[in-house]
Write a protein that holds these residues in place. Structure first.
Motif, short mmCIF file in Angstrom:
data_model
loop_
_atom_site.label_atom_id
_atom_site.label_comp_id
_atom_site.label_asym_id
_atom_site.label_seq_id
_atom_site.Cartn_x
_atom_site.Cartn_y
_atom_site.Cartn_z
N THR A 6 -16.33 0.27 -21.54
CA THR A 6 -17.47 0.00 -20.67
C THR A 6 -17.19 0.51 -19.26
O THR A 6 -18.04 1.15 -18.65
CB THR A 6 -17.78 -1.51 -20.64
OG1 THR A 6 -18.04 -1.96 -21.97
CG2 THR A 6 -18.96 -1.83 -19.76
N MET A 7 -15.99 0.25 -18.75
CA MET A 7 -15.65 0.70 -17.40
C MET A 7 -15.57 2.23 -17.33
O MET A 7 -16.06 2.83 -16.39
CB MET A 7 -14.32 0.08 -16.95
CG MET A 7 -14.39 -1.43 -16.76
SD MET A 7 -15.79 -1.98 -15.76
CE MET A 7 -15.33 -1.37 -14.16
N ALA A 8 -14.97 2.84 -18.35
CA ALA A 8 -14.88 4.30 -18.37
C ALA A 8 -16.28 4.92 -18.42
O ALA A 8 -16.56 5.92 -17.74
CB ALA A 8 -14.05 4.77 -19.57
N SER A 9 -17.16 4.32 -19.21
CA SER A 9 -18.54 4.82 -19.30
C SER A 9 -19.26 4.67 -17.96
O SER A 9 -19.98 5.57 -17.52
CB SER A 9 -19.28 4.04 -20.39
OG SER A 9 -20.64 4.36 -20.39
N LEU A 10 -19.04 3.55 -17.30
CA LEU A 10 -19.68 3.30 -16.00
C LEU A 10 -19.20 4.30 -14.96
O LEU A 10 -19.99 4.93 -14.26
CB LEU A 10 -19.41 1.87 -15.55
CG LEU A 10 -20.06 1.42 -14.26
CD1 LEU A 10 -21.57 1.51 -14.34
CD2 LEU A 10 -19.63 0.00 -13.93
N TYR A 11 -17.88 4.48 -14.86
CA TYR A 11 -17.33 5.43 -13.88
C TYR A 11 -17.72 6.87 -14.22
O TYR A 11 -17.98 7.67 -13.32
CB TYR A 11 -15.82 5.28 -13.76
CG TYR A 11 -15.40 3.96 -13.15
CD1 TYR A 11 -16.04 3.46 -12.02
CD2 TYR A 11 -14.38 3.20 -13.71
CE1 TYR A 11 -15.67 2.25 -11.46
CE2 TYR A 11 -14.01 1.99 -13.15
CZ TYR A 11 -14.66 1.52 -12.03
OH TYR A 11 -14.29 0.32 -11.47
N GLY A 12 -17.74 7.20 -15.50
CA GLY A 12 -18.18 8.53 -15.91
C GLY A 12 -19.64 8.77 -15.55
O GLY A 12 -20.01 9.87 -15.11
N SER A 13 -20.46 7.75 -15.72
CA SER A 13 -21.88 7.87 -15.37
C SER A 13 -22.07 8.04 -13.87
O SER A 13 -22.94 8.79 -13.42
CB SER A 13 -22.65 6.63 -15.85
OG SER A 13 -22.62 6.55 -17.25
N ILE A 14 -21.25 7.34 -13.07
CA ILE A 14 -21.32 7.51 -11.61
C ILE A 14 -20.94 8.93 -11.23
O ILE A 14 -21.62 9.57 -10.42
CB ILE A 14 -20.42 6.48 -10.89
CG1 ILE A 14 -20.98 5.07 -11.06
CG2 ILE A 14 -20.27 6.82 -9.40
CD1 ILE A 14 -20.05 3.97 -10.59
#
Length: 194
Positions: free
Chosen positions: A19-27
């Motif tokens: 979830t965190m990797a997806s969030l940072y990747g999306s940013i």
């Protein structure tokens, strides 16, 4: 079901890091769109056409061979690759579709929970207007659309990461990113517009 949700079901212990990797990747993707949207437009166009072709191919295959998921996915992949190969032959339509998708998603995010019906109507109308403007005034419209949608998306995602960011602060951050992204793109792509 999204890819992230599928991965979380397969490996629940990786749920938090994914979830965190997806969030940072999306940013990161939103910031790339905000500051380099015009330069990266060909990649976005190809990805958009690939996704549309893959979705159509997969859906059509599910109608004919619903019991063979692997075959449907393979057909979807092939259809996406074929569609992506023709991206620049249908350039104006792709520019329209990209602008429509960006504005539709942003309007849906802003108004979606408050007024669902109005949100859909406004997203379609504003998406069509953005698409027509992008197809007509390609250079300026693509820069403005990518800086606005990228800046807004980055600020919205940052708000999820940093609990101290309020709604008002998010608007300030979004505004600053949008202006900075548009100015940066206009300054750094002048030669490409000619």
């Amino acid at each position: 079901m999204t890819l992230l949700q599928l991965l979380q079901r397969i490996a629940p212990e990786l749920s938090e890091p994914l979830t965190m990797a997806s969030l940072y990747g999306s940013i990161a993707l939103a910031l790339l769109t905000c500051f380099f949207g015009f330069r990266l437009r060909q990649i976005w166009y190809a990805l958009l056409v690939f996704a549309a072709g893959a979705l159509l191919g997969y859906t059509a295959a599910r109608l004919f061979v619903p019991e063979k998921l692997w075959l449907c996915m393979l057909i979807g992949l092939g259809a996406g690759l074929v569609a992506a190969a023709f991206t620049f032959r249908i350039y104006q339509a792709v520019v329209f579709a990209l602008a429509f998708a960006c504005v539709f998603a942003m309007v849906g995010e802003v108004l979606g929970d408050l007024y669902p019906t109005v949100s859909i109507i406004a997203a379609v109308v504003l998406g069509v207007i953005a698409g027509l403007l992008a197809a007509r005034f390609h250079y300026r419209a693509v820069i403005l659309i990518t800086s606005v949608t990228g800046g807004w998306r980055a600020a919205s995602l940052l708000r999820r990461c940093v609990p101290s960011i309020t709604g008002e602060t998010m608007l300030i951050v979004a505004g600053a990113l949008i202006v900075a992204g548009a100015v940066f793109q206009f300054v750094n792509t002048r030669k490409l517009a000619k």
